[in-house]
Motif scaffolding. Sequence first.
Motif, mmCIF file in Angstrom:
data_model
loop_
_atom_site.group_PDB
_atom_site.id
_atom_site.type_symbol
_atom_site.label_atom_id
_atom_site.label_comp_id
_atom_site.label_asym_id
_atom_site.label_seq_id
_atom_site.Cartn_x
_atom_site.Cartn_y
_atom_site.Cartn_z
ATOM 1 N N GLN A 79 0.836 -1.203 0.000
ATOM 2 C CA GLN A 79 0.000 0.000 0.000
ATOM 3 C C GLN A 79 0.873 1.257 0.000
ATOM 4 O O GLN A 79 0.646 2.198 -0.769
ATOM 5 C CB GLN A 79 -0.917 -0.042 1.241
ATOM 6 C CG GLN A 79 -1.830 1.155 1.401
ATOM 7 C CD GLN A 79 -2.718 1.352 0.172
ATOM 8 O OE1 GLN A 79 -3.057 0.379 -0.525
ATOM 9 N NE2 GLN A 79 -3.083 2.595 -0.120
ATOM 10 N N LEU A 80 1.902 1.237 0.830
ATOM 11 C CA LEU A 80 2.750 2.414 0.977
ATOM 12 C C LEU A 80 3.529 2.703 -0.307
ATOM 13 O O LEU A 80 3.631 3.852 -0.743
ATOM 14 C CB LEU A 80 3.717 2.185 2.147
ATOM 15 C CG LEU A 80 4.440 3.435 2.624
ATOM 16 C CD1 LEU A 80 4.612 3.384 4.141
ATOM 17 C CD2 LEU A 80 5.775 3.616 1.938
ATOM 18 N N ALA A 81 4.039 1.651 -0.920
ATOM 19 C CA ALA A 81 4.780 1.828 -2.173
ATOM 20 C C ALA A 81 3.866 2.445 -3.228
ATOM 21 O O ALA A 81 4.243 3.387 -3.944
ATOM 22 C CB ALA A 81 5.337 0.487 -2.654
ATOM 23 N N LYS A 82 2.648 1.922 -3.295
ATOM 24 C CA LYS A 82 1.684 2.415 -4.280
ATOM 25 C C LYS A 82 1.424 3.915 -4.082
ATOM 26 O O LYS A 82 1.519 4.716 -5.031
ATOM 27 C CB LYS A 82 0.389 1.615 -4.148
ATOM 28 C CG LYS A 82 -0.663 1.862 -5.205
ATOM 29 C CD LYS A 82 -1.662 0.698 -5.248
ATOM 30 C CE LYS A 82 -2.781 0.967 -6.241
ATOM 31 N NZ LYS A 82 -3.757 1.982 -5.753
ATOM 32 N N GLU A 83 1.141 4.273 -2.857
ATOM 33 C CA GLU A 83 0.889 5.692 -2.551
ATOM 34 C C GLU A 83 2.104 6.559 -2.870
ATOM 35 O O GLU A 83 1.983 7.640 -3.446
ATOM 36 C CB GLU A 83 0.583 5.865 -1.058
ATOM 37 C CG GLU A 83 -0.885 5.817 -0.723
ATOM 38 C CD GLU A 83 -1.104 6.025 0.779
ATOM 39 O OE1 GLU A 83 -0.650 7.063 1.320
ATOM 40 O OE2 GLU A 83 -1.691 5.118 1.403
ATOM 41 N N ALA B 208 6.925 2.802 9.267
ATOM 42 C CA ALA B 208 6.812 4.160 9.806
ATOM 43 C C ALA B 208 7.862 5.082 9.183
ATOM 44 O O ALA B 208 7.583 6.241 8.823
ATOM 45 C CB ALA B 208 6.964 4.129 11.327
ATOM 46 N N HIS B 209 9.075 4.548 9.038
ATOM 47 C CA HIS B 209 10.147 5.344 8.419
ATOM 48 C C HIS B 209 9.789 5.722 6.982
ATOM 49 O O HIS B 209 9.927 6.890 6.575
ATOM 50 C CB HIS B 209 11.452 4.546 8.459
ATOM 51 C CG HIS B 209 12.457 4.969 7.438
ATOM 52 N ND1 HIS B 209 13.136 6.167 7.508
ATOM 53 C CD2 HIS B 209 12.899 4.360 6.286
ATOM 54 C CE1 HIS B 209 13.935 6.285 6.459
ATOM 55 N NE2 HIS B 209 13.813 5.199 5.707
ATOM 56 N N LEU B 210 9.301 4.738 6.220
ATOM 57 C CA LEU B 210 8.977 5.005 4.812
ATOM 58 C C LEU B 210 7.786 5.966 4.693
ATOM 59 O O LEU B 210 7.756 6.820 3.806
ATOM 60 C CB LEU B 210 8.692 3.696 4.063
ATOM 61 C CG LEU B 210 9.898 2.759 3.896
ATOM 62 C CD1 LEU B 210 9.456 1.456 3.217
ATOM 63 C CD2 LEU B 210 11.020 3.417 3.093
ATOM 64 N N LYS B 211 6.845 5.799 5.591
ATOM 65 C CA LYS B 211 5.690 6.709 5.569
ATOM 66 C C LYS B 211 6.154 8.147 5.812
ATOM 67 O O LYS B 211 5.775 9.075 5.090
ATOM 68 C CB LYS B 211 4.669 6.288 6.626
ATOM 69 C CG LYS B 211 3.452 7.207 6.725
ATOM 70 C CD LYS B 211 2.341 6.602 7.576
ATOM 71 C CE LYS B 211 1.146 7.547 7.659
ATOM 72 N NZ LYS B 211 1.450 8.798 8.404
ATOM 73 N N LEU C 199 14.512 -3.790 7.447
ATOM 74 C CA LEU C 199 13.672 -3.759 8.644
ATOM 75 C C LEU C 199 14.511 -3.501 9.895
ATOM 76 O O LEU C 199 14.162 -2.684 10.750
ATOM 77 C CB LEU C 199 12.900 -5.081 8.790
ATOM 78 C CG LEU C 199 12.043 -5.510 7.585
ATOM 79 C CD1 LEU C 199 11.251 -6.780 7.925
ATOM 80 C CD2 LEU C 199 11.080 -4.407 7.158
ATOM 81 N N ASN C 200 15.642 -4.211 9.964
ATOM 82 C CA ASN C 200 16.512 -4.036 11.136
ATOM 83 C C ASN C 200 17.077 -2.625 11.215
ATOM 84 O O ASN C 200 17.198 -2.056 12.302
ATOM 85 C CB ASN C 200 17.668 -5.049 11.091
ATOM 86 C CG ASN C 200 17.184 -6.478 11.265
ATOM 87 O OD1 ASN C 200 16.094 -6.716 11.800
ATOM 88 N ND2 ASN C 200 17.989 -7.439 10.818
ATOM 89 N N ALA C 201 17.435 -2.057 10.061
ATOM 90 C CA ALA C 201 18.008 -0.703 10.049
ATOM 91 C C ALA C 201 17.026 0.289 10.661
ATOM 92 O O ALA C 201 17.383 1.096 11.529
ATOM 93 C CB ALA C 201 18.363 -0.288 8.626
ATOM 94 N N SER C 202 15.769 0.232 10.210
ATOM 95 C CA SER C 202 14.778 1.179 10.731
ATOM 96 C C SER C 202 14.537 0.959 12.221
ATOM 97 O O SER C 202 14.409 1.906 12.992
ATOM 98 C CB SER C 202 13.454 1.027 9.971
ATOM 99 O OG SER C 202 13.612 1.510 8.650
#
Lengths: 494, 494
Positions: free
Chosen positions: A180-184, A484-487, A421-424
């Motif tokens: 969903q996030l990638a699409k947005e 959350a980071h990507l958002k 995932l671990n980085a964030s």
Amino acid sequence: MSDAYNSLVALNQEITLIGTTASTLGWDQETYMPEGAIAHRSKQLAYLSGKAHELRTSDQYRSLLESCEDETHLNPTIAANIREWRHHFDRATKLPKELVERNSETTSLAKPAWAKARKDNNFAEFAPHLHKLLDLAREKAELWGYEDEKYDALLSGYERGAKTSDIAAIFDQFQPGITQLAKEAVEKCQANPARTIDGNFPVEQQQILNREVAESIGFDFNNGRIDTTTHPFCTTLGPQDVRLTTRYYPNDFTASLFGVMHETGHGLYEQGLPASEFGLPSGNSVSLGIHESQSLLWEAHVGRSRSFWNRWFPRAQELFDDLKDWSLEEFLYSINQAKYSFIRVDADEATYDLHILLRFNLERRLLNGDITVEEVPDAWNALFQEMFGLTPPSDTKGCLQDIHWSMGGLGYFPTYTMGNLNASQLFNAAIKDSSIKTAYEAADFKPLLDWMRREIHSKGSTLLPQELMKSASGETTNPEYHLAHLKKRFIDRA
Amino acid sequence: MSDAYNSLVALNQEITLIGTTASTLGWDQETYMPEGAIAHRSKQLAYLSGKAHELRTSDQYRSLLESCEDETHLNPTIAANIREWRHHFDRATKLPKELVERNSETTSLAKPAWAKARKDNNFAEFAPHLHKLLDLAREKAELWGYEDEKYDALLSGYERGAKTSDIAAIFDQFQPGITQLAKEAVEKCQANPARTIDGNFPVEQQQILNREVAESIGFDFNNGRIDTTTHPFCTTLGPQDVRLTTRYYPNDFTASLFGVMHETGHGLYEQGLPASEFGLPSGNSVSLGIHESQSLLWEAHVGRSRSFWNRWFPRAQELFDDLKDWSLEEFLYSINQAKYSFIRVDADEATYDLHILLRFNLERRLLNGDITVEEVPDAWNALFQEMFGLTPPSDTKGCLQDIHWSMGGLGYFPTYTMGNLNASQLFNAAIKDSSIKTAYEAADFKPLLDWMRREIHSKGSTLLPQELMKSASGETTNPEYHLAHLKKRFIDRA
């Protein structure tokens, strides 16, 4: 500590001397070796790897290991070293020589065949090799052993202690959100096109910037260096010898800079491991998913951040005339774009993990026999359509794009997303400390590095990856932090 | 060929794999290795040299060698390989481990002590080390054995098959002529001062010229490369991997160019050895005196010649603005100047050998006990006064200038002059062929290289150095050719 333990330390240090010697030859091969030298270099490397393998699988190793396995109560470091030695000894000795040789022969034939098949956009050329590689992977999995499914045995070679079902659970939790996030993110970027970086960025100036940045985030050039190669990498040649490489595009300085920041992240991890434990598990990095978390932390969470560019954009403008008419906002927006791509290595932060989820899904089914080799192109394209809403125009831009399978690397892909995932999650855990956050916002990344040094680097392999994540961040890998980071980055533009 | 011979070939190839691996690490250490990496690098190198030494002195080696020593009638290459293996095996096994370790410890302490003594101009700081080095040299000579005097045993480590008395006879024949010739050359140059090359010669442009020249005289960059180091060298990392280095002075391009031509000469020899025999005596260079003949041939007989500059001066003028107001004559005169210097490595062609004659005289007497360590400075200065008509102003510019003794290298120096003499003699022999001479005069050096390939390079170590000189030029080393060459260059200016 017993004599057996000390002897095993010495034996592992000897194996490490051989290993780092081979790495030095490997580094030279990629950086400076003249082309004609490859035949002799291959002989040297085969000789060294044979010698290391002999020691690593010797009766002496086995008996020393057996003699000290009751010492695991002595202290946690000793216990961890013995645990890791046992793990690696078993993996190394469970494969018969015949299979190791067949594996080496199969991959050495598969690699050029894959390259040709990709060039020719002809999956049929690669299919017979993939059949053999798959058979080999299954054979290895049977010999190594697994709990639930064969994929476990392969995965564990890259992500120590990980089970396929654990990764699948994490990815299942992650997939709806990231899709969903990638699409947005893609739609928002489409609606508001960014200016493209495409100018004259002299390589010498790029090198100045890269070095200043690497040094400022903590890379120690007295114990390391940066060179130029076609494929960037980081390799450790000794406890005080970490070599990074990058490549340069004269029309866009950000490619080499983010490449250097990525490799510097790997290098900082290596330089932060306990040097006195070099060659022992307690002095080694623990897994690819943790290693990649360190590279991505510095590339993505630092390198693509506003706070980083608050400090470094003026310096970049000093170095590059073609950046002088850019605003910081234009630039930040330009380096954080989301766009669907067919090719994984071209993907941005917002869409990258979709490529990994696809591969994990597909290679797991392939290994389990749910799809056949011949079905791979269709399965790939169907999944791609489902996840990206696009169909690859060719297998070259689809299931033939990656080198991994041709090298026998089934089970490798999920470590990339584990790294993200671990980085964030680690970044989020670190900046809970307000002094780290404040410093970070002022582009002082030393406290962030100190946190990683303490919580990750200094631990070597004493904790398994998920134990390490829990000890550092309070929980095992949880995809919510990355979402959350990507958002924040792609949707809120905060 | 017997199984024993074939096994010994394989064993020597294994030793060579280790040796070239160590050389690769050594090359990296001098060129690119970060400073902090030295401790681990030393461990790697000690490990490799220990492994090679074990194989080279093993009972297996001894028994294989004994088993095939009656096969020397089979063919001359086999005979030569067995002869050389025996020679090296005996030298390697005659020294007890205790002495090898003491030697290594003594030189590792002597080197920094020498550097400090030279810096402080204080021979007394180095004297205790030289005592130990001298004792070690005598011990080694006794263990290795010799016919006439201890110096024989040391010399033979650098110049295979040479006897001190033979070298002394050659040098005695050479000395009056070179002394007189150097004096005349220096006086003539003093009377007619040359213009000095001192301008702006950008390093990048120097690199272009050096590469073009090295390539044009036959260096194969597909199987080799040039890098930058403080001390120039040539090292062979494999049959298709020869690495040269040089250093750059931005105010004078000739230093790096002649340096590159010198190292290219070494490199051409290495690239001309039979690759299929790599790792065997028949594929190895034969001695320092022959190796140096090849470097000097290209540096002096080609690089400083009129025919070379007829072709290359216009190209150099294209590359360097600061050469545009020079005439070819001015330039040729400037690069062929004779001047007495206190420092050997600063000496020109006309005066260089006097430095070597002095050292040979002195270290031979030192080893035989005719002078003591404490007498070295006075003996040096007295000899220098006698040979050059000058007294060194300090031991730093006198007996402390060279690193060789501190590394245990007594017996090394004469190979430099042997190289000079051999170069002139081989050059003279080659251009007896009028087609080689004509081509040479037209700056086409390929026929000259072909002659060296055929007469010198292709022979490996199948002939001993003096046998090789005889086979190539018709006689053993004869200093008259070098005197004639120097006379032509510095007196006749022909």
